[in-house]
Design an enzyme around this catalytic site. Structure first.
Site, mmCIF file in Angstrom:
data_model
loop_
_atom_site.group_PDB
_atom_site.id
_atom_site.type_symbol
_atom_site.label_atom_id
_atom_site.label_comp_id
_atom_site.label_asym_id
_atom_site.label_seq_id
_atom_site.Cartn_x
_atom_site.Cartn_y
_atom_site.Cartn_z
ATOM 1 N N VAL A 107 -38.350 -57.801 -29.525
ATOM 2 C CA VAL A 107 -39.680 -57.293 -29.883
ATOM 3 C C VAL A 107 -40.481 -58.350 -30.636
ATOM 4 O O VAL A 107 -41.608 -58.093 -31.053
ATOM 5 C CB VAL A 107 -39.545 -55.989 -30.709
ATOM 6 C CG1 VAL A 107 -38.983 -54.869 -29.840
ATOM 7 C CG2 VAL A 107 -38.679 -56.177 -31.943
ATOM 8 N N HIS A 123 -38.836 -53.751 -24.614
ATOM 9 C CA HIS A 123 -38.749 -52.859 -25.777
ATOM 10 C C HIS A 123 -39.963 -52.942 -26.685
ATOM 11 O O HIS A 123 -39.901 -52.511 -27.829
ATOM 12 C CB HIS A 123 -37.475 -53.186 -26.574
ATOM 13 C CG HIS A 123 -36.212 -52.920 -25.800
ATOM 14 N ND1 HIS A 123 -35.016 -53.532 -26.120
ATOM 15 C CD2 HIS A 123 -35.960 -52.143 -24.728
ATOM 16 C CE1 HIS A 123 -34.086 -53.129 -25.264
ATOM 17 N NE2 HIS A 123 -34.624 -52.283 -24.409
ATOM 18 N N ALA A 238 -28.077 -70.196 -27.773
ATOM 19 C CA ALA A 238 -29.293 -70.380 -26.973
ATOM 20 C C ALA A 238 -29.899 -71.758 -27.207
ATOM 21 O O ALA A 238 -30.180 -72.501 -26.262
ATOM 22 C CB ALA A 238 -30.299 -69.282 -27.338
HETATM 23 C C1 BV8 Z 1 -33.853 -44.847 -22.444
HETATM 24 C C2 BV8 Z 1 -36.844 -51.760 -30.103
HETATM 25 C C3 BV8 Z 1 -34.107 -42.785 -21.277
HETATM 26 C C4 BV8 Z 1 -36.743 -51.105 -31.448
HETATM 27 C C5 BV8 Z 1 -34.659 -51.424 -29.044
HETATM 28 C C6 BV8 Z 1 -26.739 -45.222 -20.637
HETATM 29 C C7 BV8 Z 1 -25.505 -45.282 -21.252
HETATM 30 C C8 BV8 Z 1 -25.397 -45.126 -22.629
HETATM 31 C C9 BV8 Z 1 -26.539 -44.910 -23.413
HETATM 32 C C10 BV8 Z 1 -27.740 -44.844 -22.796
HETATM 33 C C11 BV8 Z 1 -27.863 -44.993 -21.420
HETATM 34 N N1 BV8 Z 1 -29.175 -44.897 -21.105
HETATM 35 C C12 BV8 Z 1 -29.885 -44.683 -22.224
HETATM 36 C C13 BV8 Z 1 -29.046 -44.652 -23.270
HETATM 37 C C14 BV8 Z 1 -29.419 -44.425 -24.646
HETATM 38 C C15 BV8 Z 1 -29.857 -45.724 -25.332
HETATM 39 C C16 BV8 Z 1 -28.722 -46.711 -25.407
HETATM 40 O O1 BV8 Z 1 -28.645 -47.641 -24.634
HETATM 41 N N2 BV8 Z 1 -27.831 -46.513 -26.368
HETATM 42 C C17 BV8 Z 1 -26.724 -47.414 -26.539
HETATM 43 C C18 BV8 Z 1 -26.846 -48.127 -27.880
HETATM 44 C C19 BV8 Z 1 -25.442 -46.610 -26.468
HETATM 45 N N3 BV8 Z 1 -30.983 -46.309 -24.644
HETATM 46 C C20 BV8 Z 1 -32.215 -45.832 -24.887
HETATM 47 O O2 BV8 Z 1 -32.431 -44.908 -25.641
HETATM 48 C C21 BV8 Z 1 -33.373 -46.508 -24.152
HETATM 49 N N4 BV8 Z 1 -34.204 -45.480 -23.578
HETATM 50 O O3 BV8 Z 1 -32.960 -45.218 -21.731
HETATM 51 O O4 BV8 Z 1 -34.622 -43.719 -22.214
HETATM 52 C C22 BV8 Z 1 -32.873 -42.131 -21.860
HETATM 53 C C23 BV8 Z 1 -32.831 -41.773 -23.216
HETATM 54 C C24 BV8 Z 1 -31.676 -41.149 -23.734
HETATM 55 C C25 BV8 Z 1 -30.564 -40.913 -22.916
HETATM 56 C C26 BV8 Z 1 -30.614 -41.305 -21.566
HETATM 57 C C27 BV8 Z 1 -31.775 -41.913 -21.043
HETATM 58 C C28 BV8 Z 1 -34.238 -47.283 -25.121
HETATM 59 C C29 BV8 Z 1 -33.497 -48.471 -25.661
HETATM 60 C C30 BV8 Z 1 -34.473 -49.359 -26.471
HETATM 61 C C31 BV8 Z 1 -34.143 -49.275 -27.944
HETATM 62 N N5 BV8 Z 1 -35.003 -50.205 -28.697
HETATM 63 N N6 BV8 Z 1 -35.525 -52.240 -29.676
HETATM 64 C C32 BV8 Z 1 -36.481 -52.099 -32.556
HETATM 65 O O5 BV8 Z 1 -36.203 -53.273 -32.269
HETATM 66 O O6 BV8 Z 1 -36.581 -51.690 -33.730
HETATM 67 S S1 BV8 Z 1 -33.149 -51.999 -28.615
HETATM 68 C C33 BV8 Z 1 -32.596 -53.187 -29.722
HETATM 69 O O7 BV8 Z 1 -31.301 -53.528 -29.238
HETATM 70 C C34 BV8 Z 1 -33.338 -54.522 -29.706
HETATM 71 O O8 BV8 Z 1 -34.447 -54.587 -28.843
HETATM 72 C C35 BV8 Z 1 -32.252 -55.503 -29.199
HETATM 73 O O9 BV8 Z 1 -32.749 -56.593 -28.514
HETATM 74 C C36 BV8 Z 1 -31.551 -54.581 -28.318
HETATM 75 C C37 BV8 Z 1 -30.296 -54.912 -27.647
HETATM 76 O O10 BV8 Z 1 -29.412 -55.514 -28.523
HETATM 77 P P1 BV8 Z 1 -29.166 -57.085 -28.318
HETATM 78 O O11 BV8 Z 1 -30.441 -57.742 -27.950
HETATM 79 O O12 BV8 Z 1 -28.043 -57.281 -27.386
HETATM 80 O O13 BV8 Z 1 -28.824 -57.494 -29.783
HETATM 81 P P2 BV8 Z 1 -27.409 -57.341 -30.480
HETATM 82 O O14 BV8 Z 1 -27.642 -57.546 -31.928
HETATM 83 O O15 BV8 Z 1 -26.716 -56.110 -30.007
HETATM 84 O O16 BV8 Z 1 -26.552 -58.564 -29.891
HETATM 85 C C38 BV8 Z 1 -26.942 -59.886 -30.151
HETATM 86 C C39 BV8 Z 1 -26.095 -60.773 -29.282
HETATM 87 O O17 BV8 Z 1 -26.503 -62.135 -29.485
HETATM 88 C C40 BV8 Z 1 -24.619 -60.711 -29.594
HETATM 89 O O18 BV8 Z 1 -23.872 -60.605 -28.394
HETATM 90 C C41 BV8 Z 1 -24.330 -62.067 -30.255
HETATM 91 O O19 BV8 Z 1 -23.029 -62.542 -29.933
HETATM 92 C C42 BV8 Z 1 -25.360 -62.955 -29.602
HETATM 93 N N7 BV8 Z 1 -25.785 -64.127 -30.386
HETATM 94 C C43 BV8 Z 1 -25.799 -64.260 -31.737
HETATM 95 N N8 BV8 Z 1 -26.297 -65.474 -32.050
HETATM 96 C C44 BV8 Z 1 -26.614 -66.110 -30.879
HETATM 97 C C45 BV8 Z 1 -26.285 -65.248 -29.819
HETATM 98 N N9 BV8 Z 1 -26.464 -65.583 -28.528
HETATM 99 C C46 BV8 Z 1 -26.990 -66.801 -28.273
HETATM 100 N N10 BV8 Z 1 -27.339 -67.678 -29.237
HETATM 101 C C47 BV8 Z 1 -27.164 -67.366 -30.536
HETATM 102 N N11 BV8 Z 1 -27.494 -68.247 -31.496
#
Ligand code: BV8
Length: 259
Positions: A107, A123, A238
């Protein structure tokens, strides 16, 4: 440590492919000083679940607390600068017109500030505001006109201002997810950078690309939930790996990327 041959293979494919899709997550911005989404829960926020704070229910339950969380994150985004990974992506795209699509879960605006304004934002935009609900009086007021408060509210109907991001439980912008899925289906190479693969539907894009015949490479210092979707998993960051994968072959002479 990644074998030079693996990096060379991915680099060669990136420079030969007619369509490349780069999918980024919070790790893309980590080296710009923006904590990853799950690491963001440090300090004051460590006792909260991000999926609770980043939800309409969480906001309605305690608007001041969630607004303060976003205010702190907004300050961090404004203070951050694009890292070498953002720059490598944008320069690659400019060198090869019509080849690159960037899809981000982030974001922040670092891809845009690095020179790739056409980034597909799944997002939303943490620096923008919107109303929490449609105006009960049907007015088209501007959230920017709400009197400053924490959070700001419409002086006329009390509607709360909220960040223009997609919260958990909310649908992604239709145009964005459709464009992202089209890019996943149409690319020859998908580079997945800095995502845990935990959040859907974004997490499904790598598998969609693979099933459509693309090669998939992951750039991440740690394992992710979608590593099995990748043909290559490059353990690195990255800012460390993207300049080596996407850097200008000609600028490096014979494309030597070193060990
Ligand atoms: C939806 C905005 C319809 C807000 C964000 C199917 C299965 C299970 C669950 C669901 C599903 N479908 C929908 C869901 C529910 C839910 C979901 O996915 N839940 C999960 C957690 C279980 N999804 C939703 O609700 C979505 N809507 O599908 O609507 C629906 C609704 C309900 C039920 C069914 C259908 C909406 C999702 C959007 C949420 N909003 N952001 C805000 O930012 O405040 S998501 C948020 O997480 C951020 O945007 C972030 O980018 C995103 C994903 O996380 P990552 O980007 O991967 O970040 P994370 O910290 O996890 O990981 C970082 C990675 O970087 C790590 O791997 C690390 O090793 C690596 N890293 C670290 N340093 C480095 C690096 N890599 C490279 N270089 C480095 N230096």
């Amino acid at each position: 440590m990644n074998a030079p041959t693996v990096i060379a293979e991915v680099r060669a494919l990136a420079h030969a492919a007619r369509r490349v899709c780069v999918l980024t997550g919070a790790g893309m911005s980590a080296e710009s000083g923006i904590p990853t989404f799950r690491d963001a829960m440090t300090g004051l926020w460590r006792r909260f679940d991000p999926e609770q704070l980043a939800s309409e229910a969480g906001y309605r339950a305690d608007p001041a607390r969630v607004w303060a969380w976003y205010a702190e994150r907004r300050d961090g985004v404004r203070a951050a600068v694009p890292n070498a990974g953002h720059v490598a992506i944008a320069e690659f795209g400019r060198r090869r017109p019509g080849v690159l699509t960037v899809v981000t879960q982030n974001v922040d605006d670092l891809h845009q500030r690095a020179g790739w304004p056409q980034t597909i934002r799944l997002h939303g935009d943490i620096l923008a505001d919107q109303w929490l609900q449609p105006c009960p009086r049907g007015r088209a007021c501007d959230p920017a006109d709400a009197p400053p408060d924490e959070p700001p509210a419409c002086a006329d109907c009390g509607n709360l201002v909220r960040p223009a991001v997609v919260w958990f439980g909310e649908m992604l912008p239709e145009g964005a997810i459709d464009a992202a899925e089209a890019a996943a289906r149409g690319c020859e190479l998908m580079l997945v950078v800095g995502t845990s693969g935990a959040v859907w539907p974004a997490a499904g894009l790598a598998g969609r690309a693979r099933r459509s015949g693309a090669k998939v490479a992951i750039v991440n210092p740690h394992p992710s939930e979608i590593d099995d979707e990748a043909h290559w998993v490059l353990r690195g960051t990255a800012a460390g790996l993207l300049p080596r994968l996407l850097g200008d072959l000609h600028r490096d002479g014979k494309g030597d990327i070193g060990a």
